[in-house]
Design a protein around this motif. Structure first.
Motif, PDB file in Angstrom:
ATOM      1  N   MET A  28     -13.859  -7.318   5.592  1.00 40.41           N
ATOM      2  CA  MET A  28     -13.959  -6.705   4.259  1.00 40.41           C
ATOM      3  C   MET A  28     -12.664  -5.944   3.931  1.00 40.41           C
ATOM      4  N   ILE A  29     -12.151  -6.173   2.743  1.00 37.00           N
ATOM      5  CA  ILE A  29     -10.940  -5.435   2.358  1.00 37.00           C
ATOM      6  C   ILE A  29     -11.377  -4.107   1.716  1.00 37.00           C
ATOM      7  N   SER A  30     -10.984  -3.013   2.331  1.00 38.11           N
ATOM      8  CA  SER A  30     -11.334  -1.693   1.798  1.00 38.11           C
ATOM      9  C   SER A  30     -10.333  -1.302   0.706  1.00 38.11           C
ATOM     10  N   SER A  31     -10.629  -0.191   0.013  1.00 37.90           N
ATOM     11  CA  SER A  31      -9.695   0.283  -1.019  1.00 37.90           C
ATOM     12  C   SER A  31      -8.343   0.608  -0.385  1.00 37.90           C
ATOM     13  N   GLY A  32      -8.397   1.277   0.764  1.00 32.39           N
ATOM     14  CA  GLY A  32      -7.155   1.662   1.443  1.00 32.39           C
ATOM     15  C   GLY A  32      -6.330   0.430   1.802  1.00 32.39           C
ATOM     16  N   LYS A  33      -7.034  -0.595   2.281  1.00 31.63           N
ATOM     17  CA  LYS A  33      -6.328  -1.814   2.697  1.00 31.63           C
ATOM     18  C   LYS A  33      -5.706  -2.503   1.469  1.00 31.63           C
ATOM     19  N   LEU A  34      -6.465  -2.554   0.379  1.00 35.25           N
ATOM     20  CA  LEU A  34      -5.920  -3.189  -0.831  1.00 35.25           C
ATOM     21  C   LEU A  34      -4.650  -2.477  -1.280  1.00 35.25           C
ATOM     22  N   LYS A  35      -4.685  -1.152  -1.290  1.00 37.86           N
ATOM     23  CA  LYS A  35      -3.518  -0.387  -1.754  1.00 37.86           C
ATOM     24  C   LYS A  35      -2.315  -0.672  -0.854  1.00 37.86           C
ATOM     25  N   LYS A  36      -2.586  -0.724   0.432  1.00 37.30           N
ATOM     26  CA  LYS A  36      -1.498  -0.963   1.387  1.00 37.30           C
ATOM     27  C   LYS A  36      -0.913  -2.372   1.185  1.00 37.30           C
ATOM     28  N   MET A  37      -1.819  -3.342   1.032  1.00 41.68           N
ATOM     29  CA  MET A  37      -1.347  -4.726   0.889  1.00 41.68           C
ATOM     30  C   MET A  37      -0.509  -4.885  -0.377  1.00 41.68           C
ATOM     31  N   TYR A  38      -0.963  -4.218  -1.433  1.00 37.77           N
ATOM     32  CA  TYR A  38      -0.270  -4.349  -2.715  1.00 37.77           C
ATOM     33  C   TYR A  38       1.157  -3.817  -2.615  1.00 37.77           C
ATOM     34  N   LEU A  39       1.268  -2.615  -2.047  1.00 39.59           N
ATOM     35  CA  LEU A  39       2.608  -2.032  -1.912  1.00 39.59           C
ATOM     36  C   LEU A  39       3.481  -2.919  -1.022  1.00 39.59           C
ATOM     37  N   GLU A  40       2.861  -3.419   0.036  1.00 43.81           N
ATOM     38  CA  GLU A  40       3.614  -4.252   0.985  1.00 43.81           C
ATOM     39  C   GLU A  40       4.107  -5.536   0.310  1.00 43.81           C
ATOM     40  N   PHE A  41       3.217  -6.175  -0.452  1.00 43.41           N
ATOM     41  CA  PHE A  41       3.584  -7.432  -1.115  1.00 43.41           C
ATOM     42  C   PHE A  41       4.776  -7.221  -2.044  1.00 43.41           C
ATOM     43  N   PHE A  42       4.717  -6.153  -2.843  1.00 43.06           N
ATOM     44  CA  PHE A  42       5.812  -5.973  -3.810  1.00 43.06           C
ATOM     45  C   PHE A  42       7.068  -5.394  -3.161  1.00 43.06           C
ATOM     46  N   GLN A  43       6.898  -4.641  -2.096  1.00 41.06           N
ATOM     47  CA  GLN A  43       8.101  -4.180  -1.375  1.00 41.06           C
ATOM     48  C   GLN A  43       8.803  -5.391  -0.770  1.00 41.06           C
ATOM     49  N   LYS A  44       8.000  -6.282  -0.230  1.00 38.48           N
ATOM     50  CA  LYS A  44       8.550  -7.503   0.371  1.00 38.48           C
ATOM     51  C   LYS A  44       9.347  -8.279  -0.695  1.00 38.48           C
ATOM     52  N   ASN A  45       8.897  -8.151  -1.942  1.00 43.16           N
ATOM     53  CA  ASN A  45       9.587  -8.845  -3.025  1.00 43.16           C
ATOM     54  C   ASN A  45      10.572  -7.928  -3.764  1.00 43.16           C
ATOM     55  N   GLY A  46      11.124  -6.976  -3.030  1.00 47.47           N
ATOM     56  CA  GLY A  46      12.248  -6.198  -3.569  1.00 47.47           C
ATOM     57  C   GLY A  46      11.921  -4.991  -4.414  1.00 47.47           C
ATOM     58  N   HIS A  47      10.657  -4.544  -4.422  1.00 47.37           N
ATOM     59  CA  HIS A  47      10.300  -3.380  -5.249  1.00 47.37           C
ATOM     60  C   HIS A  47      10.370  -2.087  -4.425  1.00 47.37           C
ATOM     61  N   LYS A  48      10.685  -0.989  -5.112  1.00 46.63           N
ATOM     62  CA  LYS A  48      10.707   0.326  -4.465  1.00 46.63           C
ATOM     63  C   LYS A  48       9.449   1.093  -4.891  1.00 46.63           C
ATOM     64  N   VAL A  49       8.866   1.811  -3.941  1.00 52.41           N
ATOM     65  CA  VAL A  49       7.644   2.562  -4.257  1.00 52.41           C
ATOM     66  C   VAL A  49       8.013   3.875  -4.952  1.00 52.41           C
ATOM     67  N   ILE A  50       7.353   4.145  -6.050  1.00 52.85           N
ATOM     68  CA  ILE A  50       7.618   5.404  -6.770  1.00 52.85           C
ATOM     69  C   ILE A  50       6.385   6.306  -6.748  1.00 52.85           C
ATOM     70  N   ALA A  51       6.588   7.560  -7.145  1.00 51.63           N
ATOM     71  CA  ALA A  51       5.539   8.584  -7.005  1.00 51.63           C
ATOM     72  C   ALA A  51       4.286   8.289  -7.814  1.00 51.63           C
ATOM     73  N   ASN A  52       3.183   8.735  -7.267  1.00 50.47           N
ATOM     74  CA  ASN A  52       1.924   8.780  -7.995  1.00 50.47           C
ATOM     75  C   ASN A  52       1.969  10.093  -8.771  1.00 50.47           C
ATOM     76  N   ALA A  53       2.224  10.017 -10.070  1.00 53.83           N
ATOM     77  CA  ALA A  53       2.477  11.238 -10.854  1.00 53.83           C
ATOM     78  C   ALA A  53       1.201  12.044 -11.075  1.00 53.83           C
ATOM     79  N   SER A  54       1.392  13.273 -11.491  1.00 48.26           N
ATOM     80  CA  SER A  54       0.265  14.135 -11.845  1.00 48.26           C
ATOM     81  C   SER A  54      -0.552  13.499 -12.968  1.00 48.26           C
ATOM     82  N   LEU A  55      -1.836  13.820 -13.041  1.00 51.48           N
ATOM     83  CA  LEU A  55      -2.686  13.288 -14.123  1.00 51.48           C
ATOM     84  C   LEU A  55      -2.303  13.860 -15.488  1.00 51.48           C
TER      85      LEU A  55
END
Ligand code: SER
Length: 588
Positions: A1-28
């Motif tokens: 089962m893919i948990s929420s945490g796992k999905l978030k990790k996979m997403y960042l990993e996929f786009f980092q692998k494709n040259g993206h930089k992770v930016i801040a989760n801004a205030s609401l």
């Protein structure tokens, strides 16, 4: 089962692998956007960069953004709408465009290595075009080239397949949306992904921001073509976990179980489903809002907070929960999310205390207000504007609660009339100023920008006079004045106010240079920057320094040197809630 945490990790990993930089989760709470109360999409804090300002992390960005959509609060209770949610997003600021964006989305969703969603379940929609902007045939062609069946590509109008701007002007464009077929029976022969019957669950939206909407409602092509995508974490996890609604995903279950315990029930009956969902959604929203330092009030963000807390309390009562229960639910929310959002944990006492206080205030009047509602309805079978205002003013019923009561009882509630009545009772000028400016900078005029730089000076001066623990709790700047909220638990003495003014004015006299630096978060912290909340994934940040006096994480704009500012003067200092003070100041 893919948990929420796992999905978030996979997403960042996929786009980092494709040259993206992770930016801040801004205030609401938007920092520099006076037109909105909350961040409602991951692109919202990126508007200056979508319009061409270079981003310190480059042209390909990815993040997880907490969002709150007040427009969706009324929809809460169905299978997929939430007021507070987490959004995964990837952006191209003038780098890749439709081709790569669509290919990557399709690969991430369907490839075995990533989410492995059954292609047969997916549908997409495309902007059909209108008199102002042509149909997005390019996106359709890309989908077809990927082998996506033509009959599962739907062309829909602007109201479905156009995104933005956030306010009335700014970056926007056609989008292609990706839907998951839940397998439910279609609602009729016309049922398609644009339909709200619940058969199709929108999971990802790829916006091609190639236009700027001008103040006269026209669309001009942007020089920089951008991609803005958004994927709801909770909805996507529901799909991955085979659930037909978001309330059954693993992060929601402990909350739902606790609600069942509190209500003393084993199973949720059909007519309790909505109560449970509203309580679950609103307890998450309230916890995240309180963690931002917002307190329940009758205006702006505080009003939305009050509305969700009071709404949850009412739904709790409908389920027979008599005692105060939101603080217990907030503790579960904090446990569930504090790894990704450490500011929840550090604000736990504040969150719990405020929830208890608000419960105390409202539970006293709720029962009496409901009696009054029933009595009015018995007498005249409707709630007119004066009745709605009475319920608001004497019994603390936000109009949305009265409206909901009306819907549940099949009774007309004069909501428009209520708003008119409300206006009459306000000091009109104050309300409209508050509404207009929200938080952050009202505009980027010379005067506002000067006051923005003065705000940085004030922040540091307060730290020097009152102590290093002082941090910003809110800021709101117009051309006339700055308004700065900070944590402190007593009134400032006259001497302290004088000292703060003196320090700020000394820095102004020094004609200190204001410099923007792009650096790593670690470096920024080493430099002693006033940092904001959880920034753990961030690589590059933008920092403004004023001489050697102050360093703050900030995206600007500022003046070039403090000599431009004039004389700084504090005009008011007051408490706005327990432990939070507010200063208003001007430049003369
Ligand atoms: N801004 C778009 C949305 O919110 C895509 O991120 O759906």
């Amino acid at each position: 089962m893919i948990s929420s945490g796992k999905l978030k990790k996979m997403y960042l990993e996929f786009f980092q692998k494709n040259g993206h930089k992770v930016i801040a989760n801004a205030s609401l709470i938007p920092e520099n956007d006076p037109t909105a109360l909350f961040i409602s999409a991951g692109m919202h804090p990126l508007v200056p960069y979508l319009l061409g300002q270079p981003h310190p992390s480059g042209k390909k960005l990815v993040n997880i953004q907490k969002c709150l959509r007040t427009n969706d609060i009324d929809e809460v209770g169905d299978n997929f709408h939430l007021s507070f949610f987490e959004m995964l997003g990837n952006w191209s600021l003038g780098d890749y465009f439709k081709e790569k964006s669509i290919r990557w989305s399709y690969e991430f969703l369907t490839s075995k290595e990533w989410l492995n969603i059954d292609k047969k379940r997916l549908y997409v929609t495309i902007f059909a075009g209108d008199e102002k902007v042509p149909s997005d045939t390019e996106s359709a062609r890309i989908w077809e080239e990927l082998g996506f069946p033509k009959e599962k590509i739907f062309y829909l109008p602007r109201e479905d397949n156009w995104w933005g701007p956030v306010g009335s002007t700014g970056p926007c464009g056609p989008d292609t949306e990706i839907f998951y077929d839940t397998g439910k029976e279609p609602c009729g022969s016309e049922c398609n992904p644009g339909c709200s019957c619940g058969k199709f669950n929108e999971i990802w939206n790829n916006v091609f921001m190639e236009y700027n909407r001008t103040p006269d409602g026209e669309y001009e092509l942007l020089e920089q073509k951008n991609v803005d995508t958004g994927m709801g974490v909770e909805r996507t996890v529901a799909v991955l976990q085979g659930k037909d609604n978001v309330y059954e995903i693993e992060t929601f279950l402990p909350i739902i179980n606790r609600i069942k315990e509190l209500a003393g029930i084993e199973e949720i009956s059909e007519n309790q489903t909505r109560n449970v969902r509203v309580i679950c959604d609103h307890s998450r929203a309230a916890t995240f809002l309180l963690a931002e330092g917002i307190v329940p009030l009758n205006v702006e963000q505080g009003y939305v907070l009050r509305r969700v807390i009071r709404g949850a309390i009412r739904h709790g009562k409908l389920m027979g929960i008599e005692e105060e229960f939101l603080s217990a639910l907030s503790q579960i929310v904090i446990e569930t999310y504090s790894e990704d959002y450490p500011h929840l944990k550090s604000n736990e006492d504040f969150i719990v205390t405020e929830l208890r206080k608000e419960y105390k205030k409202f539970s006293n009047t709720l029962a009496r207000g409901l009696n009054r509602f029933n009595r009015i309805v018995r007498n005249k079978n409707k709630i007119d504007s004066k009745d709605a205002f009475l319920l608001y003013q004497s019994f603390g019923f936000p109009i949305e609660i009265t409206k909901e009561l009306g819907l549940e009882n099949g009774i007309f509630v004069d909501v428009d009339g209520f708003h008119e009545e409300f206006q009459k009772h306000q000091k009109v000028s104050r309300v409209s100023a508050d509404k207009k400016f929200g938080s952050g900078l009202a505009d980027t005029s010379k005067e506002t920008v000067k006051l923005h730089t003065a705000t940085h000076l004030l922040n540091e001066a307060l730290r020097r006079v009152l102590g290093k623990e002082i941090t910003q709790k809110g800021s709101n700047i117009t051309q006339e004045r700055l308004r700065f909220d900070f944590n402190f638990d007593r009134k400032l003495t006259d001497q302290e106010i004088k000292d703060v003014e003196k320090i700020v004015n000394e820095q102004i006299k020094e004609v200190l240079p204001v410099k923007r630096i792009e650096t790593t978060l670690d470096e920024a912290i080493k430099m002693g920057s006033q940092a904001i909340f959880e920034q753990k994934y961030v690589e590059q940040v933008s920092v403004y320094s004023i001489g050697d006096f102050s360093v703050e994480l900030c995206s600007g704009p500022h003046v070039e040197n403090t000599g431009e500012l004039g004389q700084f003067k504090i005009i008011k200092e007051e408490g706005i809630s327990a432990g939070v003070r507010r200063i208003r100041a001007v430049l003369e």
